[in-house]
Design an enzyme around this catalytic site. Structure first.
Site, mmCIF file in Angstrom:
data_model
loop_
_atom_site.group_PDB
_atom_site.id
_atom_site.type_symbol
_atom_site.label_atom_id
_atom_site.label_comp_id
_atom_site.label_asym_id
_atom_site.label_seq_id
_atom_site.Cartn_x
_atom_site.Cartn_y
_atom_site.Cartn_z
ATOM 1 N N GLU A 116 0.811 -1.231 0.000
ATOM 2 C CA GLU A 116 0.000 0.000 0.000
ATOM 3 C C GLU A 116 0.838 1.271 0.000
ATOM 4 O OE1 GLU A 116 -2.841 -0.188 3.212
ATOM 5 O OE2 GLU A 116 -4.180 -1.436 2.047
ATOM 6 N N GLU A 149 -6.400 -8.087 -0.168
ATOM 7 C CA GLU A 149 -6.891 -8.094 1.203
ATOM 8 C C GLU A 149 -8.377 -7.787 1.153
ATOM 9 O OE1 GLU A 149 -4.772 -5.326 3.690
ATOM 10 O OE2 GLU A 149 -2.829 -5.889 2.873
ATOM 11 N N TYR A 188 -7.499 -5.521 16.874
ATOM 12 C CA TYR A 188 -8.946 -5.450 16.625
ATOM 13 C C TYR A 188 -9.312 -5.762 15.171
ATOM 14 C CZ TYR A 188 -10.079 -3.071 21.068
ATOM 15 O OH TYR A 188 -10.280 -2.738 22.370
#
Ligand code: GLA
Ligand code: ZN
Length: 655
Positions: free
Chosen positions: A141, A305, A355
């Protein structure tokens, strides 16, 4: 077909790898993206390399039939590297973008370049001929975490070289920039500043304080810098490996010119997070992102992803409902995806992304998300013949230009104007109608599309002018909007009458504009304009809608102009959603472009693979919907009766 996950063996005890590989195989996964953040484990000290653990991981996976997409690990430098070399980005305030997360390195920093070269070469040498390597991913990225632009000394020097190549002489640059304004004439290219913090910034709110030509060149230069850095890595890998090379892009992200970045890649991939801490994306926006990624190379792509669970960095976004992971996968396939990997396999209990839930939870026990993807993988395995080399059938193209993103951002015309939002508004109107537009660069404009939308085409090069003229003369329908043809390549206002190079095509001139924050009514039930109004005079065009209030009441707002065998629409103002829908339908009908009506919250996409044509039905709502079509299901074999369950998908044979 590649169907896999992003996997981090370095996060787990070796003793667990076998079990992971088994779960992957049983989940119908056949590939993992691996190692893109493992620089510290691959080169624990400068010049000392350790590939033994990765070899073992690759072998363990291969034993279960799973291949790897090997990431070059340059997005996260190891601690020793930053202690020895100052590779950090500098922000526009001169602050060091220091250690502690990732993407802190500058593309033009020669130490970073050198250490990157070394690790990439070692990896390529070691794995170049490994049969388990299905592909390579360069870095990770580029540009994320606002890392596209840097204001350090390395960048300043490199910028001088870049400008030398572009302008040849400093006089030429001074002329193009108009540096005579406020006494800014430069004596040499090394004299040219980077547009960092300066006195005007912030004094009048949201303001870009620099010369707009300099600002735009700095955007171009920064984008080129990463393309160059990527090219450096690609050249090394190509010397050792024939496997395809990709980079994982970010959909709507626009700080880098993805069309340029994509040129040296074999295949584009991207990272698709639909619902997370920062975004609750609409299905239309996600569909558009897929199309944009397809447009980078005008070629099918992979998702590297794909969201696999609830996710965020310090707060969660929404929890994907049962069926949604599968639905999002089919949505990608409907828009040109040919390989699908989910982020990530097992959720990490430690680190920034504790998370960010993966396919399985922190306790490693497969639950509904795993089983849903297992089913999806089995289905896609059976249906893969429908996706390889397939195409979405559409008559409509929506053009996005990164230069335009930057130019509009540098000077946004009026409070509330947003070029990317304008593109989205046109995309959404088309999606709702059912034209399923392709999205991509200006170079995709050709006769295969019956309608081309080119909103707010602020800079028109001579080449684009010719391309548009040929397209319309040949029978195409072109749709232009306000804020088109107003600037030159130096990001300066043109001195011809607006819309400059588009004038003949559009058959109108812009006599004045009204940027006042008021509500102006339009004729023909076209509602209200709130943002911007071009006050047009027709030359060869005809008025379709006019303004119905203000001192320019009666002046054309929307026009259409015959040109050659085609037509050019000029939409001089912003339109409310309903009015835009009416207009888009009229444009589509008059151009004879195809569309597939479908209930709100759903998609029907027509596709072709080889000789076979089929439609994909996607229900993004939680409730059953009457789709208005029936046929033989390619998914289940039997007859599809027209009712699609909540978050359900269907594929129907049409030929
Ligand atoms: C990005 C990155 C991944 C991961 C996810 C979740 O897409 O490429 O490494 O950080 O976001 O934040
Ligand atoms: Zn820099």
């Amino acid at each position: 077909m590649l169907f896999g996950v992003d996997y981090y063996p370095e996060h787990w005890e070796k003793s667990e790898w076998k079990e992971h590989a088994r779960l992957l195989r049983e989940g119908n996964f056949n590939v993992v993206r691996i190692a893109e953040f493992a620089w510290g484990r691959l080169e624990p000290n400068e010049g000392r390399f350790d590939f033994s653990w990765l070899d073992e991981a690759v072998e363990t996976l291969a034993a279960e039939g799973i291949r790897v997409i090997l990431g070059t690990p340059t997005a996260a430098p190891p601690r020793w590297l930053v202690k020895k070399y100052d590779v950090y980005l500098r922000d526009k305030y001169g602050r060091v973008r220091g250690y502690g997360s990732r993407r802190e390195c500058c593309a033009n920093n020669r130490y970073y370049q050198e250490r990157s070269r070394v690790i990439v070469e070692q990896l390529a040498k070691h794995y170049g001929k490994n049969p388990h390597v299905a592909a390579w991913q360069i870095d990770n990225e580029f540009g994320c975490h606002d890392s596209a632009r840097c204001y350090c000394g390395h960048c300043k020097n490199r910028f001088a070289q870049w400008l030398t190549e572009r302008y040849g002489t400093i006089d030429n640059l001074n002329q193009t920039y108009g540096t005579v304004f406020w006494s800014q004439e430069y004596e040499s290219f090394y004299d040219v500043i980077l547009p960092a913090y300066t006195s005007c910034e912030g004094t009048y709110g949201d303001l870009w304080a620099h010369n707009p030509s300099l600002d735009l060149d700095f955007y171009r230069f920064s984008s080129d810098s990463w393309a160059r850095y990527q090219q450096m890595q690609i050249a090394i890998i190509r010397r050792y490996s024939d496997a395809p090379i990709t980079h994982n892009m970010m959909g709507h992200f626009s700080d880098l010119d993805y069309y340029e970045l994509g040129k040296s890649l074999d295949v584009v991939s991207w990272d698709n997070y639909i619902d997370n801490q920062w975004n609750h994306n609409t299905y239309e926006n996600t569909a558009m992102a897929h199309e944009l990624m397809r447009g980078v190379k005008n070629k099918n792509f992979w998702v590297m992803e794909q969201q696999a669970g609830p996710c965020g960095w310090d707060k969660f976004g929404g929890t994907p409902r049962p069926g949604q992971l599968r639905l999002w996968t089919y949505q990608a396939m409907a828009h040109g995806c040919e390989g699908m990997l989910y982020f990530r396999f097992k959720s990490a209990p430690f680190g920034m992304e504790q998370y960010w839930l993966g396919v399985i939870d922190h306790d490693g026990i497969p639950r509904r998300r795993y089983y849903e993807l297992q089913q999806t993988g089995a289905e896609l395995g059976r249906l893969s013949y429908l996706f390889a080399d397939s195409q979405t059938l559409t008559d409509v193209l929506l053009v996005k230009s990164y230069e335009h993103v930057w130019s509009h951002k540098i000077k946004a015309h009026v409070q509330g104007f947003d070029y990317r939002e304008l593109l989205y508004v046109y995309y959404r109107a088309n999606q709702h109608l059912g034209t399923n537009p392709a999205c991509g660069p200006e170079t995709m404009i050709d006769g295969r599309y019956k309608v081309v939308y080119l909103p707010a085409c602020v800079i028109v090069s001579e080449e684009l002018e010719k391309r548009l003229a040929a397209y319309v003369a040949g029978g195409g329908t072109l749709v232009l909007t306000y804020r088109s043809g107003i600037k030159d390549g130096g990001n300066n206002m043109i001195t011809e009458t607006i819309p400059g190079r588009l004038r003949k095509l559009a058959g109108v001139t812009v006599q004045e504009f009204d940027s006042s924050p008021i509500e102006v009514t339009l004729t023909d039930g076209f509602g209200i304009s709130r943002l911007w109004r071009d006050i047009l005079e027709t030359e060869t065009a005809q008025a379709v809608v006019s303004y119905d209030s203000e001192y320019y009441k009666g002046s054309p707002a929307v026009t259409v102009n015959p040109y050659g065998r085609g037509r050019v629409w000029y939409v001089g103002c912003d339109l409310e959603e309903e009015a835009l829908s009416v207009l888009v339908k009229r444009i589509t009908d008059e151009a004879g472009a195809a569309y597939l009506p479908h209930p709100s919250g759903t998609e029907i996409v027509k596709r072709r693979s080889g000789e076979r044509e089929y439609v994909m039905l996607l229900n993004h709502t939680p409730d059953a919907v009457e789709m208005g079509v029936s046929g033989i299901s390619l998914l289940h074999g039997g007859q599809f009766d027209g009712t699609l369950g909540g978050y359900e998908v269907e594929l129907l044979e049409t030929s």
